[in-house]
Write an enzyme that holds these catalytic residues in place. Structure first.
Site, PDB file in Angstrom:
ATOM      1  N   GLU A 131      38.468  -3.270 -28.608  1.00  0.00           N
ATOM      2  CA  GLU A 131      37.688  -2.268 -29.467  1.00  0.00           C
ATOM      3  C   GLU A 131      37.071  -3.053 -30.327  1.00  0.00           C
ATOM      4  OE1 GLU A 131      40.690   1.202 -30.278  1.00  0.00           O
ATOM      5  OE2 GLU A 131      41.568  -0.616 -30.600  1.00  0.00           O
ATOM      6  N   HIS A 162      39.090  -5.985 -31.573  1.00  0.00           N
ATOM      7  CA  HIS A 162      40.615  -5.910 -31.437  1.00  0.00           C
ATOM      8  C   HIS A 162      40.869  -6.232 -29.853  1.00  0.00           C
ATOM      9  CE1 HIS A 162      44.430  -3.083 -31.013  1.00  0.00           C
ATOM     10  NE2 HIS A 162      44.692  -4.496 -31.308  1.00  0.00           N
TER      11      HIS A 162
END
Length: 706
Positions: free
Chosen positions: A460, A448
């Site tokens: 992430e 992410h």
């Protein structure tokens, strides 16, 4: 004990002083080096056959990367840190006071104390390598240049340029350095040492006079002019920092005192301010971030698992995110990337995005047009699954539609190799649900990114239960090559960053619906320390994006994530934010005279704006929601540690760095105070403020996160 400094003499009378810290990849200055360097300087003074001195590094690509920050932790008081600064002053004064020419030959990082060492030399020459960077980044650690930098730098390059370097911590490249007078010459690395030796043989011990335009001379050369400059710099600092960071003001004061009362007085003030700053909670917090990110660089994210090499990447989707991901893959990671999109428009968008960013580098003279074109050649495009079979990783950046993502998983498993990693850039869909379509779920992972990709440092890495350790380690290593700071988080709706952000944004929305003015809300959170306020952030991210994510979070995580119903009115009015020029603020021609609230939003929501609540209460209500949810994420194992939670919040959403992150901030407040605050709001506004169980347990036992 192995020595750090070695002195060698040449037949032409030039001595070479080489710095090579044993067992380290980079040179850093340590307090224990002082006796060694002092002894060598005495030896040089006593040897009349030495006609000049050249300082060089024994490391391949590092001159001196700065002072060893860990030695500051040994300082128990501000006085200890002040004495450390004075010790550095003494050593650098000895070097500067040599009656022979002293030349610094710089290749690689020359930062902080490393640049201050070079400033104490009579001349400086650096290599033209892209690895050579000069700067004084101490402000980023809540400190100031404590080795004479606040005094020598303005005298060398002028007050305005010196303040710009010291107050921002920015690093300059060789061409910029010679242009501003920071170095005397820039040459290829192959002739760096020879050039430095020639400079030392030429026998120049005096610095070049500072060349400045007349207006600058009038400002910097008179007490009245200097005061105007310092006052202006102070205003700019306070506007930018909201008074949350003490070090920039101390830097200005050091320069002001030194220019008014002389070098020696300036050095005394520098040491005193340095000592005081080392002891501040702001510097302790900023140093903790530095140590955390340094530590994280050594971790794979998956224990002993070894990452596989990524020699080729594919990006699915040429939109804003896809274009950004493809761009950092080629420019930072230097990995060939193939972008696939169903339309030529998407592909031209991705290519245009990358070219625009690289061309900025050419215009700023950070690279040549040939270097730009070489990097652009690493990016190829396709509307079909051609040229993707040998991809090591595929990053999916298509719409937040589970069926579409399932189709992408099946396509990649069919078209690529059995070890190809499928990394989804989803911002809200659980990776477990995406991996449900995979026959090789061990290769599926979340990756992410945050928008804009080229600027936001965090990613992430989201592992679901079946993701293999090798997939995690490879994805973490790939993200690092892209210049990112990855945190590994457990699979869950919203992951970590969007989850803690959602409750913060929801609380800001509640405050708006209670009648607080849009700009009053934003100013309160900026004053607290966030880079932008929540309403500005919602406009930037897209109100429609928030509206899409909220139901997913509510379904997976419960009632407290329910967005205020009034936001349906915003969507019905087609208010998406900056992207369509219609949000909480005015855009386009209406915004020409500065940032203004779109007053029509109040009538749309049936509100009469007010500024009744104190900024402190507004900030507190929004922030405690974020902090409480961060504790829940730790409790549920979504994040592995408070450290990862702090780095994620700071790098992902701009949580105020001077507070050290949500968990360090809660340690400062104390768990008991946090629980009292939350329970107070719970009694007023309901169970969305109910304290996390872990927080209550910590309060009862008097525990801290660190």
């Amino acid at each position: 004990m192995e020595k750090t400094f070695s002195l060698s003499r040449r037949d032409d009378g030039i001595a070479l002083l080489t710095m090579d810290v044993p067992g380290e990849t980079m040179n850093t200055l340590k307090a224990q080096f002082a006796p060694e360097i002092t002894a060598i300087l005495q030896e040089i003074k006593a040897d009349s056959s030495i006609k000049g001195l050249v300082l060089i590094s024994g490391k391949a690509d590092s001159f001196v990367a700065g002072a060893d920050i860990s030695m500051l932790d040994a300082c128990e008081t501000a006085e200890d840190a002040r004495l450390l600064s004075r010790q550095g002053h003494h050593v650098f004064a000895e070097l500067e006071g040599l009656n022979i020419p002293v030349v610094a030959a710089i290749h690689g990082a020359c930062l902080g104390g490393g640049l201050e060492l070079a400033l104490a030399c009579h001349q400086r020459v650096c290599s033209d390598s892209s690895k050579t960077m000069l700067g004084v980044p101490e402000v980023q650690l809540g400190l100031l240049p404590g080795g004479g930098g606040t005094q020598r730098l303005p005298r060398l390059i002028g007050i305005a340029k010196a303040l710009d370097l010291m107050l921002t911590g920015k690093q300059v490249r060789p061409k910029q350095a010679v242009k501003m007078g920071l170095v005397d010459d820039v040459v290829p690395e192959s002739i760096l040492l020879d050039t430095a030796i020639e400079m030392a043989l030429a026998g120049k011990k005096t610095r070049k006079p500072l060349k400045q335009p007349l207006v600058t001379k009038l400002l910097e050369g008179t007490p009245v002019g200097r005061n105007i400059m310092f006052d202006q710099a102070t205003k700019q600092v306070l506007k930018k920092t909201q008074g949350n960071y003490p070090s920039p003001l101390k830097i200005i004061d050091c320069v002001r005192e030194g220019m008014a009362k002389g070098m020696e007085k300036g050095l005394e003030v520098e040491a005193a301010h340095f000592g005081a700053l080392v002891a501040t909670p702001e510097s302790a917090a900023l140093r903790s971030i530095f140590f955390a990110t340094t530590e994280m660089k050594k971790e794979t994210g998956a224990g002993d698992a070894k990452p596989r090499k990524v020699a080729k990447a594919v990006v699915l989707g040429g939109g804003l995110m896809g274009g950004g991901i493809a761009s950092v893959t080629t420019t930072k990671a230097k990995v060939p990337v193939r972008v696939k999109d169903i339309s030529d428009k998407g592909l031209s968008n991705a290519l245009g995005y990358a070219y625009k960013l690289l061309d900025k580098g050419v215009k700023r003279r950070h690279m040549t047009s040939a270097e730009r074109d070489k990097l652009m050649a690493l990016m190829t495009t396709t509307t079909e699954y051609r040229g993707v079979k040998d991809a090591d990783i595929v990053v999916e950046a298509v719409f937040e539609d589970l069926n579409l993502k399932h189709q992408m998983v099946r396509d990649i498993e069919r078209e690529c190799g059995e070890h190809t990693i499928f990394a989804s850039n989803t911002s809200s869909l659980p990776i477990t649900q995406i991996a449900a379509a995979a026959s090789r779920p061990e290769n599926v992972i979340g990756l992410h990114y945050f928008s804009p990709v080229e600027k936001m440092p965090l990613v992430e890495v989201i592992a679901h239960e079946k993701t293999s350790p090798e997939t995690i380690a490879t994805t973490v290593a790939f993200a690092r090559k892209q210049g990112k700071t990855p945190i590994v988080v457990k699979d869950c709706a919203g992951f970590y960053v969007n989850r803690i952000l959602a409750l913060y944004m929801n609380e800001a929305a509640q405050l708006l619906l209670e009648g607080q003015a849009v700009d009053h809300l934003d100013k309160a959170l900026v004053k607290f320390g966030f880079p932008v306020g929540p309403m500005t952030l919602l406009d930037e991210v897209g109100i429609d994006v928030g509206a899409k994510i909220s139901p997913i979070l509510e379904k997976e995580l419960g009632e407290r994530f329910k967005a205020p119903a009034a936001f349906d009115k915003l969507m019905a009015d087609d208010r998406k934010g900056r992207k369509n020029g219609k949000g909480f603020y005015l855009y386009g021609k209406a915004a020409k005279k500065g940032k203004k609230v779109d007053e029509s939003v109040y009538s749309l929501l049936g509100l009469t704006p007010a500024t009744g609540k104190e900024a402190g209460e507004i900030a507190e209500r929004c922030v405690v929601q974020m902090l409480n949810e961060a504790v829940r994420c730790l409790e549920e194992g979504i994040i592995a540690s408070p450290r990862d939670g702090d780095i994620g919040a700071i790098f992902g959403i701009g949580f105020p760095p001077f507070l050290g992150g949500p968990f360090r901030y809660m340690d400062t407040l104390g768990a008991a105070k946090m629980v009292r605050l939350l329970e107070g709001y719970q009694s007023k506004y309901g169970d969305r403020f109910a304290p996390a169980a872990l927080l209550k347990a910590m309060a009862a036992e008097g525990k801290t996160f660190y």
